[in-house]
Design a protein around this motif. Structure first.
Motif, short mmCIF file in Angstrom:
data_model
loop_
_atom_site.label_atom_id
_atom_site.label_comp_id
_atom_site.label_asym_id
_atom_site.label_seq_id
_atom_site.Cartn_x
_atom_site.Cartn_y
_atom_site.Cartn_z
N CYS A 122 4.22 2.61 1.73
CA CYS A 122 5.49 3.23 1.35
C CYS A 122 5.27 4.62 0.76
CB CYS A 122 6.21 2.33 0.33
SG CYS A 122 7.89 2.86 0.00
N SER A 123 6.31 5.42 0.84
CA SER A 123 6.28 6.76 0.25
C SER A 123 6.60 6.67 -1.25
CB SER A 123 7.29 7.64 0.97
OG SER A 123 8.58 7.07 0.82
N ASN A 124 6.76 7.83 -1.91
CA ASN A 124 6.98 7.86 -3.37
C ASN A 124 8.29 7.18 -3.76
OD1 ASN A 124 5.03 10.11 -2.84
ND2 ASN A 124 5.18 10.29 -5.06
N SER A 159 0.83 -1.20 0.00
CA SER A 159 0.00 0.00 0.00
C SER A 159 0.88 1.26 0.00
CB SER A 159 -0.96 -0.05 1.19
OG SER A 159 -1.87 1.01 1.13
N THR A 160 0.27 2.37 0.33
CA THR A 160 0.91 3.65 0.08
C THR A 160 0.67 4.65 1.22
OG1 THR A 160 0.66 5.63 -1.32
CG2 THR A 160 -1.16 4.11 -1.32
N ASP A 161 1.59 5.62 1.34
CA ASP A 161 1.40 6.68 2.33
C ASP A 161 0.18 7.54 2.00
OD1 ASP A 161 2.47 7.94 0.07
OD2 ASP A 161 4.13 8.92 1.13
N GLU A 162 -0.29 7.47 0.73
CA GLU A 162 -1.36 8.37 0.31
C GLU A 162 -2.68 8.06 1.01
OE1 GLU A 162 -1.35 9.39 -3.83
OE2 GLU A 162 0.76 8.88 -4.02
N VAL A 211 6.93 2.65 5.33
CA VAL A 211 8.27 2.55 4.72
C VAL A 211 8.60 3.91 4.11
CG1 VAL A 211 9.71 1.34 3.03
CG2 VAL A 211 7.80 0.12 4.14
N GLY A 212 9.71 4.49 4.52
CA GLY A 212 10.12 5.79 3.98
C GLY A 212 11.56 6.05 4.35
N ARG A 227 6.97 15.67 -1.46
CA ARG A 227 6.89 14.21 -1.43
C ARG A 227 8.14 13.69 -0.73
NH1 ARG A 227 2.50 15.49 -2.20
NH2 ARG A 227 1.01 14.80 -3.80
N ASP A 228 8.01 12.47 -0.14
CA ASP A 228 9.08 11.86 0.64
C ASP A 228 9.60 10.69 -0.23
OD1 ASP A 228 10.67 10.75 2.58
OD2 ASP A 228 9.08 10.49 4.06
N TRP A 229 10.80 10.81 -0.79
CA TRP A 229 11.25 9.89 -1.84
C TRP A 229 12.06 8.72 -1.31
CZ3 TRP A 229 9.10 10.31 -6.51
CH2 TRP A 229 8.46 11.51 -6.79
N ILE A 230 11.89 7.58 -1.98
CA ILE A 230 12.65 6.38 -1.61
C ILE A 230 13.04 5.63 -2.89
CG2 ILE A 230 10.53 5.00 -1.34
CD1 ILE A 230 11.95 3.41 0.87
N HIS A 231 14.26 5.08 -2.89
CA HIS A 231 14.66 4.30 -4.06
C HIS A 231 13.89 2.99 -4.07
CE1 HIS A 231 17.00 2.08 -6.99
NE2 HIS A 231 17.47 3.25 -7.39
#
Ligand code: NAD
Ligand code: TYD
Length: 348
Positions: free
Chosen positions: A177-179, A124-127, A241-242, A214-218
């Motif tokens: 998770c974040s973007n 899922s997503t932080d959104e 996850v971020g 936005r909070d970025w992650i590889h």
């Protein structure tokens, strides 16, 4: 272990499959993917050396018969990446989002229940948490307050997963998770869109004032987190996850232009996305402390590598930016970019 991965031909799913096959010599993966506009079998070229440890099945996660037929062959765990994933497309039409993200998840959960599958991981997503003010970060306890049709369907799926755990005792875990950024991301999302447009001197459409954060992650750090949660996560838990990498959009766009040696005059501030969340930031303390996860990539070098990847894979993204992509690009950007200018971003 025999794993059913759904959406394995998309951006994160394909990175996950490649990482997992390389990491675990005894792992066998069934990849169920509908190959929508976002799915691309080319993303999995590098699985060829793994031979029959990767089996691809083209199909819909909302197809009960198909999902049943796959699960009755002894699947140990499911990782559900399959989704309609782009906020802007969900604003144009949410129908496919409801079908895949909500109904599809329910079909998978029902099949897990029927066939006694050992573990279900919902990606899922932080959104789902909605939007933050200037301070603070989302913890797993933050109330769900989705603002786009996309995030509403992801939140609905999360609640279904929760309910199947509580009601039927399914061993299910959720990651939020974040973007993500990295190789094979479909060039409708901010980073690959800006890189590929800049490469052909097309205008870069920045929504609103460009100060949304936005909070970025590889993507590889996200994949490692999903793997850890799959193996060690506590049933019924949610893990944020971020990587603590918050940036306003405009800063990222300017950085990409400078790396590519392109002028800032390519930037266009365009009409904002309706319901645009102002800021996301993830508190990932739980997964760090409970499972020992740590992100490895630092944003600047990760972004540099991603820019290089798109430079080296121009054939890949030029093929992707054709056909259906052009219709979408016209629908969403032509008016925003004042008509004719949009044509250049279509790769003309
Ligand atoms: P993506 O759009 O690149 O890929 C989605 C994949 O799902 C595609 O291969 C598509 O063909 C497949 N698919 C779509 N509908 C299907 C269906 N009905 N049946 C089977 N397959 C279907 O998405 P992504 O960016 O790789 O995201 C993967 C997952 O991670 C999604 O669930 C998304 O919500 C979540 N997520 C994404 C991000 C991000 O930054 N991209 C961040 C957090 C969470
Ligand atoms: P996106 O990659 O669509 O991810 P999400 O909306 O799921 O976070 O967008 C990231 C940010 O970039 C978001 O604030 C919207 C913005 N954005 C633009 O300014 N212009 C664009 O053309 C796109 C696609 C996104």
């Amino acid at each position: 272990m025999k794993l059913l991965v759904t959406g394995g031909c998309g951006f994160i799913g394909s990175n996950f499959i490649l990482e997992m096959l390389a990491e675990y010599p005894d792992l066998y993966i069934v990849n169920l993917d509908l190959l929508t506009y976002a799915g691309n079998f080319e993303n999995l070229q590098d699985t060829i050396p793994y031979g029959d440890r990767h089996r691809f099945v083209r199909g819909d996660i909302a197809d009960r018969e198909l999902v049943d037929s796959l699960m009755c062959n002894g699947i140990d765990a499911v990782v559900n990446f399959a989704a309609e994933s782009h906020v802007d497309r969900s604003i144009i039409d949410a129908s496919a989002f409801v079908r895949t993200n909500v109904l599809g998840t329910q079909v998978l959960l029902d099949a897990c229940r029927r066939h006694g599958v050992g573990r279900f991981v919902q990606v899922s997503t932080d959104e789902v948490y909605g939007s933050l003010g200037p301070d603070g970060a989302f913890t797993e306890c933050h109330p769900l307050a989705p603002n786009s049709p996309y995030s509403a369907t992801k939140a609905a799926a999360d609640l279904l997963v929760r309910s199947y755990h509580k009601t039927y005792g399914i061993d299910a875990v959720i990651t939020r998770c974040s973007n993500n950024y990295g190789p094979y991301q479909f060039p409708e999302k901010l980073i690959p869109l800006m890189i590929t447009n800049a490469m052909v001197d097309a205008p870069l459409p920045v929504y609103g004032d460009g100060l949304n954060v936005r909070d970025w992650i590889h993507v590889r750090d996200h994949c490692r987190a999903v793997d850890l949660v799959l193996r060690k996560g506590c049933a019924g838990s949610v893990y944020n996850v971020g990587a603590n990498s918050e940036y306003p959009n405009i800063e990222i766009v300017r950085y990409i232009l400078s790396r590519l040696g392109k002028p800032e005059s390519l930037i266009r501030f365009v009409k904002d996305r309706p319901g645009h969340d102002r800021r996301y930031a993830m508190d990932a303390t739980l997964i760090r402390e409970e499972l020992g996860w740590e992100p490895e990539a630092d944003f600047e070098s990760g972004l540099d590598q991603t820019i290089c990847w798109y430079i080296e894979h121009e054939t890949w993204w030029r093929r992707v930016k054709s056909g259906e992509y052009l219709t979408y690009y016209d629908t969403w950007y032509t008016e925003r970019l004042g008509g004719k200018e949009a044509g250049i971003g279509r790769g003309e």
